[in-house]
Design a protein around this motif. Structure first.
Motif, mmCIF file in Angstrom:
data_model
loop_
_atom_site.group_PDB
_atom_site.id
_atom_site.type_symbol
_atom_site.label_atom_id
_atom_site.label_comp_id
_atom_site.label_asym_id
_atom_site.label_seq_id
_atom_site.Cartn_x
_atom_site.Cartn_y
_atom_site.Cartn_z
ATOM 1 N N ARG A 167 10.633 -19.835 -52.716
ATOM 2 C CA ARG A 167 10.086 -18.513 -52.405
ATOM 3 C C ARG A 167 11.204 -17.510 -52.188
ATOM 4 N N ALA A 168 12.231 -17.950 -51.460
ATOM 5 C CA ALA A 168 13.304 -17.021 -51.090
ATOM 6 C C ALA A 168 14.122 -16.587 -52.296
ATOM 7 N N THR A 169 14.205 -17.430 -53.325
ATOM 8 C CA THR A 169 15.081 -17.104 -54.450
ATOM 9 C C THR A 169 14.291 -16.807 -55.719
ATOM 10 N N GLY A 170 12.986 -16.659 -55.582
ATOM 11 C CA GLY A 170 12.175 -16.413 -56.774
ATOM 12 C C GLY A 170 12.263 -17.555 -57.773
ATOM 13 N N GLY A 171 12.489 -18.730 -57.276
ATOM 14 C CA GLY A 171 12.492 -19.903 -58.144
ATOM 15 C C GLY A 171 13.844 -20.260 -58.733
ATOM 16 N N GLU A 172 14.863 -19.443 -58.441
ATOM 17 C CA GLU A 172 16.187 -19.761 -59.002
ATOM 18 C C GLU A 172 16.774 -21.029 -58.396
ATOM 19 N N ASP A 194 18.010 -28.362 -54.848
ATOM 20 C CA ASP A 194 19.307 -27.680 -54.986
ATOM 21 C C ASP A 194 19.908 -27.400 -53.604
ATOM 22 N N ALA A 195 19.046 -26.935 -52.717
ATOM 23 C CA ALA A 195 19.532 -26.606 -51.371
ATOM 24 C C ALA A 195 20.085 -27.850 -50.686
ATOM 25 N N THR A 196 19.387 -28.957 -50.849
ATOM 26 C CA THR A 196 19.879 -30.208 -50.260
ATOM 27 C C THR A 196 21.238 -30.586 -50.851
ATOM 28 N N LEU A 210 13.619 -27.044 -44.654
ATOM 29 C CA LEU A 210 13.538 -26.187 -45.840
ATOM 30 C C LEU A 210 12.425 -26.646 -46.760
ATOM 31 N N GLY A 211 12.169 -27.949 -46.771
ATOM 32 C CA GLY A 211 11.250 -28.493 -47.766
ATOM 33 C C GLY A 211 9.809 -28.472 -47.342
ATOM 34 N N GLU A 212 9.538 -28.605 -46.007
ATOM 35 C CA GLU A 212 8.123 -28.724 -45.657
ATOM 36 C C GLU A 212 7.716 -28.101 -44.328
ATOM 37 N N ALA A 213 8.643 -28.051 -43.353
ATOM 38 C CA ALA A 213 8.190 -27.620 -42.023
ATOM 39 C C ALA A 213 7.670 -26.186 -42.032
ATOM 40 N N GLY A 221 19.068 -17.093 -46.661
ATOM 41 C CA GLY A 221 19.477 -17.120 -45.265
ATOM 42 C C GLY A 221 19.195 -18.459 -44.593
ATOM 43 N N ALA A 222 18.117 -19.099 -44.993
ATOM 44 C CA ALA A 222 17.763 -20.389 -44.391
ATOM 45 C C ALA A 222 18.800 -21.453 -44.735
ATOM 46 N N VAL A 223 19.351 -21.369 -45.933
ATOM 47 C CA VAL A 223 20.402 -22.318 -46.315
ATOM 48 C C VAL A 223 21.707 -21.957 -45.605
ATOM 49 N N ARG A 224 21.966 -20.654 -45.529
ATOM 50 C CA ARG A 224 23.194 -20.240 -44.838
ATOM 51 C C ARG A 224 23.168 -20.621 -43.354
ATOM 52 N N ALA A 225 21.971 -20.694 -42.769
ATOM 53 C CA ALA A 225 21.869 -21.188 -41.381
ATOM 54 C C ALA A 225 22.440 -22.601 -41.301
ATOM 55 N N GLY A 226 22.095 -23.408 -42.284
ATOM 56 C CA GLY A 226 22.599 -24.791 -42.309
ATOM 57 C C GLY A 226 24.099 -24.840 -42.513
#
Lengths: 579, 579
Positions: free
Chosen positions: B29-34, B39-41, B18-21, B108-113
């Motif tokens: 980008r996905a949340t418009g900065g929210e 936070d995701a971590t 999520l952070g670099e790859a 969605g990328a976080v929900r994958a996790g």
């Protein structure tokens, strides 16, 4: 739904393989004319009928009820003891034994077929036969006359069954770590009784109630023996000590501690046995244990190839029967009412399985015959031993895939236990592990059988395939030409992979990091060769039957879907260890 | 032995992905900065702790005891209801739901996790969540305000759970054959109650006792509807009809007939449900059933990718822990006392699994993000839909192999049920079947997503990989250069295979005979691309940590052992149907 207990013995394939694929009259050559190909077909037909009518119907109950451990004794499900008795009475144990042991001395190529059919109809039951057969070969090679009379004769008659006791909790792959100790009761008489003390695990059919006695072949360490594998000796230790008449008498000090709760082969009791100064007798020389056990092990390893082929074929047969009956919706380019077996992808799954099974079966016959020939001609020993790990390792790995794809054919209902597909998927999973994991087979292959002789034995295989390629080109048929082209490129890739492997010889971690891919490469290539031999045999026919055309399609499919894996594996092998 | 209930959440991999790859700040980008990557971590760390402490310890009991069917009701093993309540209270159901449905609207990328961790810790439990989540997305897309208030809100809060009712005894892959009928109780009011009659099978979590109500999403045929799939409409039908307060009231006329005895996922009740003029309500338009269900199906298909990744990782983690603890004998070129994980072939098995799992996990994140972006930008819809069958089909097929190889790591003890490896091997086997078999995924891929647009969508993928190859070359590192070389040859083979496939377009049997090999080719290639992206990200670091070096080794291993399969598959694809 199709009856999942149904088993159709693959007699026609064996007739084709024994009669013509490996040159005419393989059986006659092997027996000096005592047996003809027709006789072999008769034997296999009778075995197939027995397998289908007696053993196959017990397979599901063996899985569902399984072996039970009750008050220190193993109880087999209803029907197993009767089936075993009928198996013995029909002479199928004696059929496995060599003439020197009082058996029928059937050719190895025919025994490959018997082995497949016992396993295809009921793999858990067949393990009892397989280990008994292995012990027969081991005792025939090394036992004293007295032991032959007391034990071997009872095994050959089928009255008693045999087991192989190697593994201990801290000694599996590494047999040198075995701690079980055998001490002579009279140090002056090594041929007298010994006292065995220790614990053995994973003992297949280590206890049961289908025969009156059980003979354990046990690896143990003698007092003052050197450390490691050289300190191991081989002993027979019966469940019941034979009395003066030779009949089972007093119970030996061997306790069944428990049986395992396994993923599959529930109809085969896997025992923990405790030897509490149990009485045993030395087989062969002190310190000769590993060599003696290897006779049994080699027999069992080839047997695993037949087992994997059998389970794969049973799984395939059931899936093909289901798909041939099942209709649902319409099938691309086929009339309304076509079965799902006509879907291109279901057809792919079924052809994939059947083309792999034919390759495995043919290699089993080839190796069975080669082992026989090596018994008569020591110049063939290296070639025969070269193929044993390939037969065991490659066949079992591919069989896991076949049973998985067979389950896939059913869709959702394949995942329901009552369908029967799941049992094959569970049962087959042990085959890549026991009698030496695929890694053990691969290390044996690359270390002792490829690098040690600088690749000369494997080059003989490549040379034989070159000849088959020439025969295929001479046939002038499009399938044969495609097979020749594909084999030619595969042999070239295999020669490169072999050179890469041998170049690693100074860096053994590189060798062993790609030894399994190398074994799989040779197995896949050998499978393509088997199909190539089948194509040349079929194309000698003056006109083609439907069965002939199916063989050509199967070969073509193998060449398009399986043989190309050789190229991927060759690329992997070139990399050595990734560090 | 290592504790098989232990689960280590793969938070570090998600932080990296999520952070670099995929370029910095994917989450922002996905949340418009929210939401930031940190936070995701935090969210994934909290989820991982819940998964490891609450769900993972229940996995084995779910297998051993499993769901029970008792007097018409399904009873879950002790601990499941408490775990479900804790899961709801921690907000993990609401976390899955979009903002429009009252949920947290996580990317969605976080929900994958999250999806991977629920499944990795307890796949059978996760199915309840997975189907509830899928139904949330389906109702959010199509339900009336009244249905949203009555049903969707209860699903989003987690108070009620959801199911998907498609399959019937004669309608599995072919949904057009569905016979269940829905009749309006008042023909003048399609928004009023309907009476549903028919039998549905394979209903995951179709009955249970962990929540107060169950909402079934049912495909049924309306009176006078056209034949086939166009005649299907979508209905919600609750187990208990909501009373005036909205709380569960009278029992609906839906009977649980039985539950299935399955190979695995015993902790997930698979029900036969009988609808006996049960009350249901139309979702969306009459005849819009399949389109409505496809929202749920697409969510569930991506979810299967996360499930397969999770089960594979759990199997791998346990095998790696065992091999890292276990000593036996000596290990080639290693000091005495080295664990068996140092054997070159055990290391091969473990690296093989971990490199596949990383590829699957990364593709899950990539597709999760792409589905989100496609929601905002319809120009990306084709690309997103293109990847769904690849994620589902390839990940599940490779996960079967990973669990099998993880079992192999143990040797004989892997075959003993108590070890835990067998459960993963059994559990994962359903993933290539449900939510559409691999063949269904493949036909969707080749038919709708490759041939229909002449290969332009797949060419976009190849173009993106070309860019990654250029980045790898620019990195000037030996691992990156090897990765670039291998990817370059693989993309070339994939372009040839795509051209071959498109050339078959007039002969659809040829297309569908190689559609699964083509899907596997694209999945394997995409896995190599994921590793390529990881290599370029790692090599941007000013200095390499141990974790960085492990990522490079993993990429190198994937390139040597997995990516070469592309070449074999390309050769297979060129053959079309073998007839």
């Amino acid at each position: 739904m199709a009856d999942s207990s149904r088993y159709v013995p693959p007699v026609a394939d064996y007739t084709f393989l024994l009669g013509e694929a490996f040159g005419l009259d393989l059986v006659e050559r092997a027996t000096g004319g005592e047996l003809t190909a027709d006789d072999a077909t008769d034997i296999l037909t009778a075995a197939g009928e027995f397998a289908a009518s007696v053993l196959a119907p017990l397979e599901a109950v063996g899985d569902r009820i399984g072996a039970r451990f009750d008050d220190g004794e193993v109880r087999m499900p209803e029907g197993y003891a009767d089936a075993y008795r009928a198996f013995v009475e029909a002479g199928w144990v004696t059929a496995e034994a060599p003439v020197s042991a009082g058996g029928d001395g059937l050719p190895g190529a025919v025994r490959a077929g018997l082995g497949e059919m016992w396993n295809g109809s009921n793999a858990a039951f067949a393990l009892c036969w397989l280990l008994t057969a292995g012990q027969i070969h081991a005792l025939d090679a090394a036992a004293s006359d007295e032991l032959r009379e007391t034990y071997l004769a009872k095994l050959v008659s089928g009255e008693w069954t045999g087991t192989m006791n190697l593994t201990e909790p801290e000694a599996g792959t590494d047999l040198g770590a075995i701690r079980t100790v055998a001490t002579p009761r009279d140090p002056a008489d090594p041929n007298g009784a010994w006292a065995i003390r220790g614990q053995k695990i994973f003992i297949t059919w280590g206890d049961h109630d289908v025969a009156e006695n059980i003979v354990h072949l046990v690896l143990a360490r003698t007092p003052d023996a050197p450390a490691g594998a050289k300190g191991l000796s081989l002993f027979v230790a019966p469940k019941f000590l034979p009395g003066p008449s030779g009949a089972p008498g007093e119970r030996n000090a061997i306790t069944t501690v428990s049986i395992e709760h396994k993923l599959g082969i529930h109809g085969s009791p896997t025992c923990v046995l405790s030897y509490e100064d149990a009485t045993g007798y030395l087989v062969g020389e002190v310190g000769g244990g590993l060599a003696g056990m290897f006779v049994m092990m080699n027999s069992a390893r080839a047997g695993m190839g037949f087992q994997a082929t059998g389970i794969a074929d049973r799984a395939y047969q059931a899936a093909a029967a289901y798909a041939g009956d099942r209709t649902q919706g319409t099938v691309l380019d086929r009339p309304v009412g076509a079965a799902i077996s006509e879907h291109p992808d279901v057809r792919r799954l079924l052809l994939s399985a059947s083309s792999q099974i034919f390759a495995m079966r043919a290699l089993g016959v080839y190796v069975g015959d080669l082992l026989d020939r090596a018994d008569r001609d020591p110049a063939l020993t290296k070639a025969a031993e070269f193929f044993v790990p390939i037969l065991k390792g490659w066949t079992t790995e591919d069989a896991v895939q076949v049973t998985s794809e067979a389950l896939q054919v059913y869709g959702g209902i394949g995942y329901i236990e009552e369908t029967g597909a799941a049992q094959h998927y569970r049962d087959v999973r042990i085959t890549t592990i026991y009698e030496g994991t695929t890694a053990i087979q691969s290390n044996d292959l690359v270390g002792r059988k490829v690098i040690r002789d600088g690749g000369s034995t494997v080059e003989q295989l490549f040379g034989q395939i070159d000849e088959t390629i020439a025969d295929l080109r001479a046939a002038g048929d499009p399938v044969a030409t495609r097979a020749a082209d594909r084999l030619e490129r595969s042999v070239a890739a295999s020669r490169r992979a072999t050179a890469d492997l041998i170049a690693f010889a100074g860096a053994l971690r590189d060798v062993h990091a790609v030894s399994v891919p190398y074994l799989m490469l040779l197995g896949t290539l050998a499978g393509g060769w088997m199909h190539g031999l089948a194509v040349t045999a079929v194309l000698r026919h003056p006109s083609l039957t439907d069965a002939d055309r199916e063989r050509l399609t199967s070969a073509d499919f193998y060449g398009a879907h399986h043989l190309p894996r050789v190229h991927a594996l060759a690329e992997t092998i070139a990399s050595g260890e990734i560090a």
